[in-house]
Design a protein around this motif. Structure first.
Motif, PDB file in Angstrom:
ATOM      1  N   CYS A   1      -0.008  -6.712  -9.776  1.00  0.00           N
ATOM      2  CA  CYS A   1      -1.337  -6.256 -10.184  1.00  0.00           C
ATOM      3  C   CYS A   1      -1.610  -4.935  -9.485  1.00  0.00           C
ATOM      4  CB  CYS A   1      -2.394  -7.293  -9.807  1.00  0.00           C
ATOM      5  SG  CYS A   1      -4.079  -6.796 -10.210  1.00  0.00           S
ATOM      6  N   ASP A   2      -1.810  -3.877 -10.264  1.00  0.00           N
ATOM      7  CA  ASP A   2      -2.024  -2.542  -9.693  1.00  0.00           C
ATOM      8  C   ASP A   2      -3.498  -2.275  -9.429  1.00  0.00           C
ATOM      9  OD1 ASP A   2       0.701  -1.715  -9.729  1.00  0.00           O
ATOM     10  OD2 ASP A   2       0.539  -1.416 -11.904  1.00  0.00           O
ATOM     11  N   GLY A   3      -3.736  -1.449  -8.424  1.00  0.00           N
ATOM     12  CA  GLY A   3      -5.103  -1.077  -8.092  1.00  0.00           C
ATOM     13  C   GLY A   3      -5.134  -0.061  -6.975  1.00  0.00           C
ATOM     14  N   THR A   4      -6.249  -0.055  -6.254  1.00  0.00           N
ATOM     15  CA  THR A   4      -6.468   0.885  -5.157  1.00  0.00           C
ATOM     16  C   THR A   4      -7.153   0.151  -4.013  1.00  0.00           C
ATOM     17  OG1 THR A   4      -6.817   2.656  -6.775  1.00  0.00           O
ATOM     18  CG2 THR A   4      -7.560   3.086  -4.526  1.00  0.00           C
ATOM     19  N   VAL A   5      -6.691   0.385  -2.790  1.00  0.00           N
ATOM     20  CA  VAL A   5      -7.440  -0.130  -1.636  1.00  0.00           C
ATOM     21  C   VAL A   5      -8.373   0.967  -1.135  1.00  0.00           C
ATOM     22  CG1 VAL A   5      -5.822  -1.907  -0.894  1.00  0.00           C
ATOM     23  CG2 VAL A   5      -5.514   0.437  -0.076  1.00  0.00           C
ATOM     24  N   ARG A   6      -9.580   0.565  -0.761  1.00  0.00           N
ATOM     25  CA  ARG A   6     -10.592   1.502  -0.275  1.00  0.00           C
ATOM     26  C   ARG A   6     -11.216   0.969   1.004  1.00  0.00           C
ATOM     27  NH1 ARG A   6     -13.730   2.448  -6.083  1.00  0.00           N
ATOM     28  NH2 ARG A   6     -11.898   3.219  -7.217  1.00  0.00           N
ATOM     29  N   LEU A   7     -11.902   1.845   1.706  1.00  0.00           N
ATOM     30  CA  LEU A   7     -12.529   1.464   2.973  1.00  0.00           C
ATOM     31  C   LEU A   7     -13.769   0.602   2.783  1.00  0.00           C
ATOM     32  CD1 LEU A   7     -12.346   4.834   4.977  1.00  0.00           C
ATOM     33  CD2 LEU A   7     -10.990   2.762   5.355  1.00  0.00           C
ATOM     34  N   THR A   8     -14.366   0.644   1.589  1.00  0.00           N
ATOM     35  CA  THR A   8     -15.630  -0.056   1.356  1.00  0.00           C
ATOM     36  C   THR A   8     -15.392  -1.375   0.636  1.00  0.00           C
ATOM     37  OG1 THR A   8     -16.693   2.098   1.099  1.00  0.00           O
ATOM     38  CG2 THR A   8     -17.955   0.168   0.424  1.00  0.00           C
ATOM     39  N   PRO A   9     -15.659  -2.514   1.299  1.00  0.00           N
ATOM     40  CA  PRO A   9     -15.460  -3.802   0.633  1.00  0.00           C
ATOM     41  C   PRO A   9     -16.587  -4.109  -0.341  1.00  0.00           C
ATOM     42  CG  PRO A   9     -16.374  -4.157   2.805  1.00  0.00           C
ATOM     43  CD  PRO A   9     -16.149  -2.671   2.675  1.00  0.00           C
TER      44      PRO A   9
ATOM     45  N   VAL B   1       0.850  -1.193   0.000  1.00  0.00           N
ATOM     46  CA  VAL B   1       0.000   0.000   0.000  1.00  0.00           C
ATOM     47  C   VAL B   1       0.887   1.244   0.000  1.00  0.00           C
ATOM     48  CG1 VAL B   1      -1.814   1.258   1.222  1.00  0.00           C
ATOM     49  CG2 VAL B   1      -1.802  -1.252   1.237  1.00  0.00           C
ATOM     50  N   GLU B   2       0.676   2.103  -0.980  1.00  0.00           N
ATOM     51  CA  GLU B   2       1.523   3.292  -1.126  1.00  0.00           C
ATOM     52  C   GLU B   2       1.494   4.172   0.117  1.00  0.00           C
ATOM     53  OE1 GLU B   2       1.056   7.121  -3.887  1.00  0.00           O
ATOM     54  OE2 GLU B   2       1.600   5.333  -5.070  1.00  0.00           O
ATOM     55  N   ALA B   3       0.316   4.355   0.690  1.00  0.00           N
ATOM     56  CA  ALA B   3       0.181   5.224   1.867  1.00  0.00           C
ATOM     57  C   ALA B   3       0.894   4.666   3.096  1.00  0.00           C
ATOM     58  CB  ALA B   3      -1.304   5.454   2.192  1.00  0.00           C
ATOM     59  N   PHE B   4       1.184   3.358   3.081  1.00  0.00           N
ATOM     60  CA  PHE B   4       1.879   2.729   4.214  1.00  0.00           C
ATOM     61  C   PHE B   4       3.352   2.476   3.876  1.00  0.00           C
ATOM     62  CE2 PHE B   4      -2.371   0.236   4.966  1.00  0.00           C
ATOM     63  CZ  PHE B   4      -3.028   1.437   5.201  1.00  0.00           C
TER      64      PHE B   4
ATOM     65  N   THR C   1      -8.251   0.556   9.490  1.00  0.00           N
ATOM     66  CA  THR C   1      -7.824   1.397  10.627  1.00  0.00           C
ATOM     67  C   THR C   1      -6.633   2.261  10.233  1.00  0.00           C
ATOM     68  OG1 THR C   1      -8.602  -0.230  12.231  1.00  0.00           O
ATOM     69  CG2 THR C   1      -6.944   1.344  12.996  1.00  0.00           C
ATOM     70  N   GLU C   2      -5.671   1.672   9.519  1.00  0.00           N
ATOM     71  CA  GLU C   2      -4.477   2.420   9.114  1.00  0.00           C
ATOM     72  C   GLU C   2      -4.813   3.514   8.099  1.00  0.00           C
ATOM     73  OE1 GLU C   2      -1.400   2.233  10.413  1.00  0.00           O
ATOM     74  OE2 GLU C   2      -2.200   0.806  11.854  1.00  0.00           O
ATOM     75  N   LEU C   3      -5.756   3.234   7.199  1.00  0.00           N
ATOM     76  CA  LEU C   3      -6.195   4.275   6.265  1.00  0.00           C
ATOM     77  C   LEU C   3      -6.847   5.426   7.020  1.00  0.00           C
ATOM     78  CD1 LEU C   3      -7.710   2.199   3.306  1.00  0.00           C
ATOM     79  CD2 LEU C   3      -5.738   3.731   3.166  1.00  0.00           C
ATOM     80  N   LYS C   4      -7.735   5.086   7.961  1.00  0.00           N
ATOM     81  CA  LYS C   4      -8.444   6.119   8.726  1.00  0.00           C
ATOM     82  C   LYS C   4      -7.488   6.944   9.575  1.00  0.00           C
ATOM     83  CE  LYS C   4     -12.763   3.477   8.981  1.00  0.00           C
ATOM     84  NZ  LYS C   4     -13.585   2.595   9.839  1.00  0.00           N
ATOM     85  N   LYS C   5      -6.453   6.315  10.129  1.00  0.00           N
ATOM     86  CA  LYS C   5      -5.446   7.042  10.919  1.00  0.00           C
ATOM     87  C   LYS C   5      -4.804   8.149  10.103  1.00  0.00           C
ATOM     88  CE  LYS C   5      -3.553   3.604  14.128  1.00  0.00           C
ATOM     89  NZ  LYS C   5      -2.374   2.742  14.370  1.00  0.00           N
ATOM     90  N   ARG C   6      -4.691   7.891   8.805  1.00  0.00           N
ATOM     91  CA  ARG C   6      -4.076   8.862   7.903  1.00  0.00           C
ATOM     92  C   ARG C   6      -5.110   9.767   7.249  1.00  0.00           C
ATOM     93  NH1 ARG C   6      -1.346   4.317   8.421  1.00  0.00           N
ATOM     94  NH2 ARG C   6       0.925   4.218   8.174  1.00  0.00           N
ATOM     95  N   GLN C   7      -6.356   9.662   7.734  1.00  0.00           N
ATOM     96  CA  GLN C   7      -7.491  10.441   7.209  1.00  0.00           C
ATOM     97  C   GLN C   7      -7.664  10.216   5.703  1.00  0.00           C
ATOM     98  OE1 GLN C   7      -6.363  14.399   8.747  1.00  0.00           O
ATOM     99  NE2 GLN C   7      -7.959  14.134  10.306  1.00  0.00           N
ATOM    100  N   LEU C   8      -7.512   8.944   5.307  1.00  0.00           N
ATOM    101  CA  LEU C   8      -7.674   8.562   3.906  1.00  0.00           C
ATOM    102  C   LEU C   8      -8.862   7.617   3.755  1.00  0.00           C
ATOM    103  CD1 LEU C   8      -3.942   7.695   3.061  1.00  0.00           C
ATOM    104  CD2 LEU C   8      -5.186   9.752   2.351  1.00  0.00           C
ATOM    105  N   THR C   9      -9.484   7.653   2.588  1.00  0.00           N
ATOM    106  CA  THR C   9     -10.519   6.672   2.255  1.00  0.00           C
ATOM    107  C   THR C   9     -10.007   5.667   1.231  1.00  0.00           C
ATOM    108  OG1 THR C   9     -11.427   8.126   0.551  1.00  0.00           O
ATOM    109  CG2 THR C   9     -12.415   8.265   2.758  1.00  0.00           C
ATOM    110  N   SER C  10      -8.831   5.955   0.654  1.00  0.00           N
ATOM    111  CA  SER C  10      -8.255   5.042  -0.328  1.00  0.00           C
ATOM    112  C   SER C  10      -6.765   5.330  -0.485  1.00  0.00           C
ATOM    113  CB  SER C  10      -8.947   5.200  -1.691  1.00  0.00           C
ATOM    114  OG  SER C  10      -8.671   6.474  -2.237  1.00  0.00           O
ATOM    115  N   SER C  11      -6.073   4.413  -1.151  1.00  0.00           N
ATOM    116  CA  SER C  11      -4.657   4.603  -1.471  1.00  0.00           C
ATOM    117  C   SER C  11      -4.295   3.729  -2.666  1.00  0.00           C
ATOM    118  CB  SER C  11      -3.761   4.219  -0.291  1.00  0.00           C
ATOM    119  OG  SER C  11      -2.384   4.208  -0.689  1.00  0.00           O
ATOM    120  N   PRO C  12      -3.434   4.223  -3.555  1.00  0.00           N
ATOM    121  CA  PRO C  12      -2.895   3.322  -4.578  1.00  0.00           C
ATOM    122  C   PRO C  12      -2.215   2.135  -3.905  1.00  0.00           C
ATOM    123  CG  PRO C  12      -2.307   5.598  -5.070  1.00  0.00           C
ATOM    124  CD  PRO C  12      -2.893   5.588  -3.688  1.00  0.00           C
ATOM    125  N   ALA C  13      -2.311   0.974  -4.540  1.00  0.00           N
ATOM    126  CA  ALA C  13      -1.738  -0.243  -3.961  1.00  0.00           C
ATOM    127  C   ALA C  13      -1.443  -1.239  -5.077  1.00  0.00           C
ATOM    128  CB  ALA C  13      -2.699  -0.857  -2.946  1.00  0.00           C
TER     129      ALA C  13
END
Length: 199
Positions: free
Chosen positions: A139-147, A75-78, A105-117
């Motif tokens: 495989c490129d994509g994005t992680v988001r808070l909504t499954p 995850v890019e944000a991590f 939880t880690e996305l929310k800590k960074r006040q993000l709803t998504s990140s490139p991954a």
């Protein structure tokens, strides 16, 4: 018929790898076919190191050719985490639910709803004769808070693919997933190597 052991207890991976090898003249076994084997010590710092450790360890344990993978989510944000720790992101006894909870939880800590991954995979093959080879895929994509989606395993419901916009890895059929996935790409390259090896 030559036997190849898949060095995993993850039934999702077994299904995917067994299907990819189905046209080869081999009998595909998994660790479940060998009873209570010890766990390989995955202390490598990269996917390639861990895949090679597992392939060699279970080749030695079973006496058969062995195919192992190490794969995970970057995850890019991590800063690329969880990486090689993807299976135990939430701790040593983590499961899919707790790992995905930590991802959110880690996305929310960074006040993000998504990140490139990206999903990354390395497959390592250790033959009974001592020879080795390896392949990799991403495989490129994005992680988001909504499954979304009911298929797949691991982080799949939270990983929105670049290849199928708006769809998660868990929305895809096995055939669609194989076409774009990190493991599918690594497996196609490995199958080419195995076809040569089996000649």
């Amino acid at each position: 018929m030559k036997k190849i052991v898949l060095a995993t207890k993850n039934q999702g991976k077994v299904r995917e790898l067994r299907k990819a090898l189905s046209h080869l003249p081999v009998e595909v076994l998994s660790l479940a076919d060998f009873g209570d084997l010890p766990d390989a010590v995955e202390d490598g710092r990269t996917f390639a190191e861990n895949a090679r450790i597992k392939a060699n360890f279970y080749r030695d344990q079973t006496g058969f050719d062995c195919l192992a993978d190490d794969s995970g989510l970057e995850v890019e944000a991590f800063d690329g985490a969880p990486g090689v720790y993807s299976a135990r992101f939430a701790g040593f006894h983590a499961d899919d639910a707790t790992n995905n909870e930590k991802l959110c939880t880690e996305l929310k800590k960074r006040q993000l709803t998504s990140s490139p991954a990206a999903y990354a995979c390395v497959l390592a093959f250790a033959a009974a004769d001592g020879s080795e080879c390896w392949t990799e895929g991403r495989c490129d994509g994005t992680v988001r808070l909504t499954p979304h989606g009911e298929n797949g395993f691991g982080y799949d419901p939270y990983f929105y693919t670049a290849d199928y916009p708006g769809r998660t890895m868990a929305d895809l059929t096995l055939e669609e997933k194989e076409r774009i996935s990190h493991r599918g790409k690594a497996m196609r390259a490995m199958v080419q190597k195995l076809e040569e090896y089996l000649k």
